[in-house]
Design a protein around this motif. Structure first.
Motif, PDB file in Angstrom:
ATOM      1  N   LEU A 292       0.828  -1.196   0.000  1.00 14.22           N
ATOM      2  CA  LEU A 292       0.000   0.000   0.000  1.00 14.22           C
ATOM      3  C   LEU A 292       0.867   1.253   0.000  1.00 14.22           C
ATOM      4  CD1 LEU A 292      -2.700   1.493   0.231  1.00 14.22           C
ATOM      5  CD2 LEU A 292      -2.607   1.112   2.717  1.00 14.22           C
ATOM      6  N   ALA A 293       1.977   1.233   0.759  1.00  9.54           N
ATOM      7  CA  ALA A 293       2.852   2.403   0.813  1.00  9.54           C
ATOM      8  C   ALA A 293       3.383   2.754  -0.572  1.00  9.54           C
ATOM      9  CB  ALA A 293       4.009   2.144   1.778  1.00  9.54           C
ATOM     10  N   GLN A 294       3.788   1.739  -1.337  1.00 10.31           N
ATOM     11  CA  GLN A 294       4.285   1.990  -2.688  1.00 10.31           C
ATOM     12  C   GLN A 294       3.181   2.551  -3.582  1.00 10.31           C
ATOM     13  OE1 GLN A 294       7.254   1.844  -4.056  1.00 10.31           O
ATOM     14  NE2 GLN A 294       8.359   1.134  -2.242  1.00 10.31           N
ATOM     15  N   ALA A 295       1.974   2.048  -3.416  1.00 11.22           N
ATOM     16  CA  ALA A 295       0.847   2.560  -4.209  1.00 11.22           C
ATOM     17  C   ALA A 295       0.577   4.025  -3.883  1.00 11.22           C
ATOM     18  CB  ALA A 295      -0.402   1.722  -3.934  1.00 11.22           C
ATOM     19  N   LEU A 296       0.578   4.370  -2.589  1.00 13.10           N
ATOM     20  CA  LEU A 296       0.327   5.754  -2.188  1.00 13.10           C
ATOM     21  C   LEU A 296       1.438   6.675  -2.667  1.00 13.10           C
ATOM     22  CD1 LEU A 296      -1.008   5.191   1.444  1.00 13.10           C
ATOM     23  CD2 LEU A 296      -2.334   5.744  -0.612  1.00 13.10           C
ATOM     24  N   ARG A 297       2.648   6.191  -2.665  1.00 11.25           N
ATOM     25  CA  ARG A 297       3.772   6.975  -3.194  1.00 11.25           C
ATOM     26  C   ARG A 297       3.522   7.326  -4.655  1.00 11.25           C
ATOM     27  NH1 ARG A 297       8.823   5.325  -5.615  1.00 11.25           N
ATOM     28  NH2 ARG A 297      10.482   6.851  -5.231  1.00 11.25           N
ATOM     29  N   SER A 298       3.103   6.338  -5.429  1.00  7.95           N
ATOM     30  CA  SER A 298       2.809   6.576  -6.842  1.00  7.95           C
ATOM     31  C   SER A 298       1.646   7.553  -7.008  1.00  7.95           C
ATOM     32  CB  SER A 298       2.489   5.252  -7.534  1.00  7.95           C
ATOM     33  OG  SER A 298       2.141   5.446  -8.877  1.00  7.95           O
ATOM     34  N   CYS A 299       0.594   7.369  -6.195  1.00 11.72           N
ATOM     35  CA  CYS A 299      -0.572   8.252  -6.274  1.00 11.72           C
ATOM     36  C   CYS A 299      -0.201   9.689  -5.923  1.00 11.72           C
ATOM     37  CB  CYS A 299      -1.674   7.748  -5.342  1.00 11.72           C
ATOM     38  SG  CYS A 299      -2.448   6.194  -5.858  1.00 11.72           S
ATOM     39  N   TRP A 300       0.667   9.855  -4.912  1.00 10.67           N
ATOM     40  CA  TRP A 300       1.078  11.212  -4.528  1.00 10.67           C
ATOM     41  C   TRP A 300       1.778  11.907  -5.681  1.00 10.67           C
ATOM     42  CZ3 TRP A 300       5.490  14.052  -4.472  1.00 10.67           C
ATOM     43  CH2 TRP A 300       5.421  15.294  -3.815  1.00 10.67           C
ATOM     44  N   HIS A 301       2.736  11.228  -6.304  1.00 11.29           N
ATOM     45  CA  HIS A 301       3.449  11.838  -7.425  1.00 11.29           C
ATOM     46  C   HIS A 301       2.480  12.179  -8.554  1.00 11.29           C
ATOM     47  CE1 HIS A 301       7.541  11.656  -6.037  1.00 11.29           C
ATOM     48  NE2 HIS A 301       7.425  10.383  -5.728  1.00 11.29           N
TER      49      HIS A 301
ATOM     50  N   LEU B  30      -0.357  12.247   1.301  1.00 12.84           N
ATOM     51  CA  LEU B  30       0.853  12.378   2.102  1.00 12.84           C
ATOM     52  C   LEU B  30       0.563  12.073   3.562  1.00 12.84           C
ATOM     53  CD1 LEU B  30       3.850  13.285   2.181  1.00 12.84           C
ATOM     54  CD2 LEU B  30       3.018  15.596   2.607  1.00 12.84           C
ATOM     55  N   SER B  31      -0.548  12.600   4.065  1.00 12.41           N
ATOM     56  CA  SER B  31      -0.921  12.360   5.465  1.00 12.41           C
ATOM     57  C   SER B  31      -1.189  10.881   5.717  1.00 12.41           C
ATOM     58  CB  SER B  31      -2.145  13.194   5.813  1.00 12.41           C
ATOM     59  OG  SER B  31      -2.559  12.958   7.138  1.00 12.41           O
ATOM     60  N   LEU B  32      -1.912  10.251   4.814  1.00 10.38           N
ATOM     61  CA  LEU B  32      -2.197   8.820   4.977  1.00 10.38           C
ATOM     62  C   LEU B  32      -0.934   7.995   4.876  1.00 10.38           C
ATOM     63  CD1 LEU B  32      -4.130   6.409   5.193  1.00 10.38           C
ATOM     64  CD2 LEU B  32      -4.452   6.562   2.705  1.00 10.38           C
ATOM     65  N   LEU B  33      -0.043   8.356   3.961  1.00  9.24           N
ATOM     66  CA  LEU B  33       1.201   7.620   3.818  1.00  9.24           C
ATOM     67  C   LEU B  33       2.016   7.662   5.096  1.00  9.24           C
ATOM     68  CD1 LEU B  33       3.191   6.039   2.063  1.00  9.24           C
ATOM     69  CD2 LEU B  33       4.058   8.222   1.200  1.00  9.24           C
ATOM     70  N   GLY B  34       2.015   8.825   5.762  1.00  8.39           N
ATOM     71  CA  GLY B  34       2.720   8.912   7.036  1.00  8.39           C
ATOM     72  C   GLY B  34       2.168   7.946   8.058  1.00  8.39           C
ATOM     73  N   ASP B  35       0.842   7.784   8.093  1.00  5.43           N
ATOM     74  CA  ASP B  35       0.251   6.823   9.031  1.00  5.43           C
ATOM     75  C   ASP B  35       0.591   5.380   8.667  1.00  5.43           C
ATOM     76  OD1 ASP B  35      -0.938   8.908  10.386  1.00  5.43           O
ATOM     77  OD2 ASP B  35      -2.859   8.734   9.342  1.00  5.43           O
ATOM     78  N   VAL B  36       0.688   5.115   7.357  1.00  5.93           N
ATOM     79  CA  VAL B  36       0.940   3.748   6.899  1.00  5.93           C
ATOM     80  C   VAL B  36       2.364   3.300   7.202  1.00  5.93           C
ATOM     81  CG1 VAL B  36       1.163   2.312   4.823  1.00  5.93           C
ATOM     82  CG2 VAL B  36      -0.853   3.766   5.136  1.00  5.93           C
ATOM     83  N   ILE B  37       3.335   4.190   7.004  1.00  7.64           N
ATOM     84  CA  ILE B  37       4.731   3.766   7.112  1.00  7.64           C
ATOM     85  C   ILE B  37       5.293   3.960   8.507  1.00  7.64           C
ATOM     86  CG2 ILE B  37       5.163   4.208   4.684  1.00  7.64           C
ATOM     87  CD1 ILE B  37       6.575   6.794   5.465  1.00  7.64           C
ATOM     88  N   CYS B  38       4.612   4.721   9.373  1.00  7.06           N
ATOM     89  CA  CYS B  38       5.154   4.976  10.725  1.00  7.06           C
ATOM     90  C   CYS B  38       4.329   4.229  11.766  1.00  7.06           C
ATOM     91  CB  CYS B  38       5.181   6.468  11.026  1.00  7.06           C
ATOM     92  SG  CYS B  38       6.272   7.367   9.897  1.00  7.06           S
TER      93      CYS B  38
END
Length: 209
Positions: A152-161, A201-209
């Motif tokens: 999911l983190a990789q997917a959100l990274r792609s979506c953010w870009h 970005l906010s959701l990604l922070g919750d996912v990876i931390c």
């Protein structure tokens, strides 16, 4: 856009970057579109409506064919860009919805579904602008490719870009439109894209931390 598959098998639809290439060629032909993102290195784009007709003094809207009218012949050079933005938003709406169906986290699923709905509405607004220009609906046939992301983190990274770059593309197109109504529409879509990037970005922070 690259999409992960969370259920351990199969693939999810991903956005065809050729649509972005055509948009960049129209909006800013001297720039190479996000080469780092294509190569998986996470390149970044800098961050930064409605359709409102210009009105005359006294509140009266100008008549059809008069100077200053929106979405008439002078705006036709923007038609191809609008059609490509329409295809982009429609494809990404389907991609976000497909991704939402594959993630386990409820907050991520809800966010992705809401974003899919927003993108569908954006596509409708763009289709309406195309119709006002030409009297016909844009082609809704979209070419997609199928890819997988491991998490999911990789997917959100792609979506953010993707969203941050969309914001820049809309800004560039608004500046080049030469039409007040199109400018307001595209600037509004740019703001939406940047806002979605912030939420991701906010959701990604919750996912990876």
């Amino acid at each position: 856009m690259d999409l992960p598959v969370m259920d351990g098998g199969g693939t999810a639809p991903a956005y065809d970057y050729r649509l972005y290439d055509r948009i960049w060629q129209r909006v800013s032909p001297d720039l190479a579109p996000y080469p780092e993102l294509r190569n998986g290195e996470g390149g970044q784009c800098p961050a930064a409506g409605g359709l409102v007709a210009p009105r005359r003094e006294g509140g009266e809207a100008p008549g059809n064919g008069e100077e200053g009218c929106c979405l008439e012949e002078a705006a036709l050079p923007s038609l191809e860009t609008l059609e490509e933005f329409f295809a982009m938003e429609l494809a990404e709406s389907r991609c976000f919805r497909a991704l939402a169906s594959r993630v386990c986290r409820r907050d991520a699923r809800d966010l992705l579904r809401r974003m899919a709905d927003e993108k569908c509405r954006a596509a409708r607004h763009l289709a309406a602008a195309c119709y006002l220009l030409t009297g016909r609906c844009p082609n809704a046939s979209i070419a997609v490719e199928r890819r997988r992301w491991p998490s999911l983190a990789q997917a959100l990274r792609s979506c953010w870009h993707q969203e941050s770059c969309n914001g820049l593309r809309y800004q560039q197109a608004a500046a080049e439109s030469g039409d007040r109504c199109l400018e307001e529409l595209l600037e509004g879509l740019s703001r939406q894209s940047y806002r979605r990037a912030e939420e991701i970005l906010s959701l990604l922070g919750d996912v990876i931390c």
